[in-house]
Design a protein around this motif. Sequence first.
Motif, mmCIF file in Angstrom:
data_model
loop_
_atom_site.group_PDB
_atom_site.id
_atom_site.type_symbol
_atom_site.label_atom_id
_atom_site.label_comp_id
_atom_site.label_asym_id
_atom_site.label_seq_id
_atom_site.Cartn_x
_atom_site.Cartn_y
_atom_site.Cartn_z
ATOM 1 N N GLU A 10 -6.056 0.145 1.350
ATOM 2 C CA GLU A 10 -5.282 1.353 1.645
ATOM 3 C C GLU A 10 -5.801 2.025 2.901
ATOM 4 O O GLU A 10 -5.018 2.462 3.767
ATOM 5 C CB GLU A 10 -5.350 2.305 0.461
ATOM 6 N N SER B 143 -12.495 9.421 7.251
ATOM 7 C CA SER B 143 -11.774 8.237 6.769
ATOM 8 C C SER B 143 -12.414 6.964 7.299
ATOM 9 O O SER B 143 -12.557 5.965 6.582
ATOM 10 C CB SER B 143 -10.298 8.298 7.204
ATOM 11 N N THR C 283 0.841 -1.197 0.000
ATOM 12 C CA THR C 283 0.000 0.000 0.000
ATOM 13 C C THR C 283 0.877 1.248 0.000
ATOM 14 O O THR C 283 2.050 1.221 0.375
ATOM 15 C CB THR C 283 -0.919 0.022 1.237
ATOM 16 N N GLU D 30 -15.602 6.425 5.415
ATOM 17 C CA GLU D 30 -15.291 5.955 4.064
ATOM 18 C C GLU D 30 -14.923 4.476 4.082
ATOM 19 O O GLU D 30 -15.351 3.711 3.204
ATOM 20 C CB GLU D 30 -14.149 6.788 3.484
ATOM 21 N N LYS E 12 -8.739 -2.370 -3.419
ATOM 22 C CA LYS E 12 -7.473 -1.675 -3.237
ATOM 23 C C LYS E 12 -7.654 -0.458 -2.325
ATOM 24 O O LYS E 12 -6.829 -0.223 -1.421
ATOM 25 C CB LYS E 12 -6.931 -1.233 -4.592
ATOM 26 N N ASN E 13 -8.747 0.304 -2.537
ATOM 27 C CA ASN E 13 -8.996 1.465 -1.681
ATOM 28 C C ASN E 13 -9.269 1.054 -0.244
ATOM 29 O O ASN E 13 -8.818 1.709 0.704
ATOM 30 C CB ASN E 13 -10.179 2.267 -2.221
ATOM 31 N N ARG E 14 -10.049 -0.023 -0.094
ATOM 32 C CA ARG E 14 -10.326 -0.516 1.257
ATOM 33 C C ARG E 14 -9.037 -0.926 1.960
ATOM 34 O O ARG E 14 -8.810 -0.602 3.141
ATOM 35 C CB ARG E 14 -11.282 -1.707 1.191
#
Length: 857
Positions: free
Chosen positions: A513, A261, A233, A264, A509-511
């Motif tokens: 990160e 965050s 990451t 999200e 990928k966002n999760r």
Amino acid sequence: MLNIHNEIRTWLFTQQDWMQELAETLIEQGNLTEQHLSLACLRIKSVDSQKVTKNRSFEGLIRPSSVSSEIRLRSIGKVQGIENLSPRLPLSFTSGNLTVVFGHNGSGKSSYTRIIKKMSGKPRSAILKPNVFQTAPTEQKCEVEYEYEGKLISCEWHANSEPIDALRCIDCFDSDEANHYLRNESSATYTPPVIGMFESLALACDQIKIRLQTEQNQLVSSLPQIPNNFVNTDVAIKLKSLNSNTSDVFFEQLVTWTLESQQELEQLKKRLEVTDPLAMAKQLRTTKLQADNVGANLKKGGLAYGVANVECLKKLQLDAHNKRQIASEAAQVSSALLVQVGSNTWRSLWEAARAYSQTVYPNRSFPVTDEANCVLCHQELGLDAKQRLNDFESFVQSKLEGEAQLAEASYNDALANLLSIPTVEVINTQCEAAGLNTEEWKLHLISFWESASIVRNLLISKTIVDTIAPVNRATDTEKVISEHSTALELKAAQYDKDAQVFDREFAVKNRNELEARLWVSQQRDAIKVELQRLKHHKMFEGWKSLANSRSVSTKASAISEKVITKNYVIRFNNELKSLGASRIKIELVKSKATKGKILHRLQLKDSKQSHPIELVLSEGERRIIALAAFLADVAEKPMFAPFIFDDPISSLDNDFEWSVATRLAELAKTRQVLIFTHRLSLYGAVEDAAKKLGDIFRKTQLHQICIESYDGIAGHPVGDQVWNSKTKAANNILITRLGEAKRAGNSGGGDAYRALAQGICTDFRKLIERTVEDDLLNEVVKRHRRSVTTENRLGALPFIKKEDCKFIDDLMTKYSCFEHSQSTETTVIIPESSELQLDIEALITWRTEFQSRKKDI
């Protein structure tokens, strides 16, 4: 040397204070202790000690160096479990400076050399092994005697143990040392104290650097290992990029985790968990609707039981009260017989009578007084009663009464229309349905509605409004619920989009990160400690760079070029000349400087091609230049320590052999020289070289020893023999041996006698040859000597008579059969003891008479 000392002092004044202090300690004390090194490690970290100062004088640079006391080996004995040595007697070296130990191959010469190398701590000494043909011994040891500072010291030394410190100054030359000088770079064995200071200073810098490195290695990172699923990451890469220069801003950005965050991340997790986005969108909108209802009800409750509505009810209550009071005052019917006409109870009774009248007198206006009975008591109505009923109706239908009733109706309608209060169960259910399912939310809403309920109950009970405290409208709560509702709609809209197109891989990928960022934020304290460690680690790098020995080595190289290399090369060339090897195209050159030491090597001189020395020079040439390099290296040391030579003339011709013997004898003028050899030629050459230095030197300094092996055991010192004794003494030895042979014959018979007499005859033949060399020819020429010595010797030759030659020739002829092979047809008869004794005594008599002729020379 004064210029060199000034140059060194000038250089020292360019160094930092901690280094100057180390240099001064080395100059004054000669060495550095562990305490000195520990203190230097502390001082190198100090800013003040890193300053360049000129506070020291370095006076010790110009003091003359002291010469160490003399060291002499006296004997090696009681050898046990080392190689195949087990001498009956110690190998003694006496008090003379020049000792030659002769022995045939396998007699133990090299074993003694290996012991001396090992006990003196030579770098290329071999491990001392036991006799491999015997059972492994329980101990490996020997006893060594040596003189040190005028005292005789005897000690037991165990093989392969620590060297004897006093003997470390011994220098040994053997095949291994020869190969080392030929093939390897090497530093000068002796360096002046001023150069030794540089070597020690460079070593100290390295040791300080090692200590600093050890301290630095203890700065172990306590940062938790990044979980495997976070390794790639962006935030993990940033974490791994932490260094001593990382800013506070970068640190805060790295470890900060916000509510947005978190939301999200939770949203992403939920999106990834959903398999039917449309259904989830529908569910979210249902939740949103419930949230809107909760918000709307909260708003209604705030309005219903807030200041404005309570104030409105207050006005309605007051208006109804005032109008009723006015109407009541006007309701004083003169025909009434009872009080409280016009009260609420009375009006209720009157309205009930009105309604009942429509039942019994339909379609007739109330009150019915003509031909009718009272609807209350059913009696016939008299004139008073009729008048009273009509008066009552007139009152009720009057304007004041109407206004009073209208005001009361408005007040009651307002109370009746008050917003109902939800129960606790309903509130909990609404919160769950609206996604406001935390205990905090539930308690907050229950508290609000409980306050509203209190106001409502007071209003319903028609308590005086002035005493009621209205609730405060929860506008902040309404706003949060509205935002919650908006967020639900946004999520629902996102799910609508997800139903059409959803990049799950990108979302994963966002999760990942976000989860990595969350994990990093949880390591805030550990990361702060790691940054401190990295800053400290960088400081150690700076301190280690200060302790780099490169500058010391560079200066040592420059000084050594002037002090060591030039003189070393001169000495090497001089040694080549003294050994008769000047014609060999070889030179000694400086190769490099390392750790304050200057390394030198041998190379071919004026060579047009690059080849190793061993592929160009002969074995003898290699041996002589290796010996020259060794002597150039060690011979000028300002100390009186023994030199050990193991077969130094291996592969050398007669010319080189004589040069070596002469050089070693010359060396023995100032210190002890021990030569181990199996060559009789060297044995004789050393004796001749000693004679060239004078008879006094030969008699007082030269000591010749023979060792032998017997029955697999080597190293036995042998007493005087016929071959190594003077001719007169040799004669006496043969007489003694002949007596032993006769006694053996008397007890054991002829065979016993002949077994010993055979050797006596052989040695007698050799003695006759030596008589020719030493007595007849007065040592002018000898077989094992290359030179013809004429000085003060030719004068004896005219005394030789023809009879002398015949006498010697007859003896040589008679006994040659015992030294040289004979035909098998020629019988070799050993003389009887009496005959043999007569011949030996005849030689003694001849020598005595012949020597008397030369007395006047």
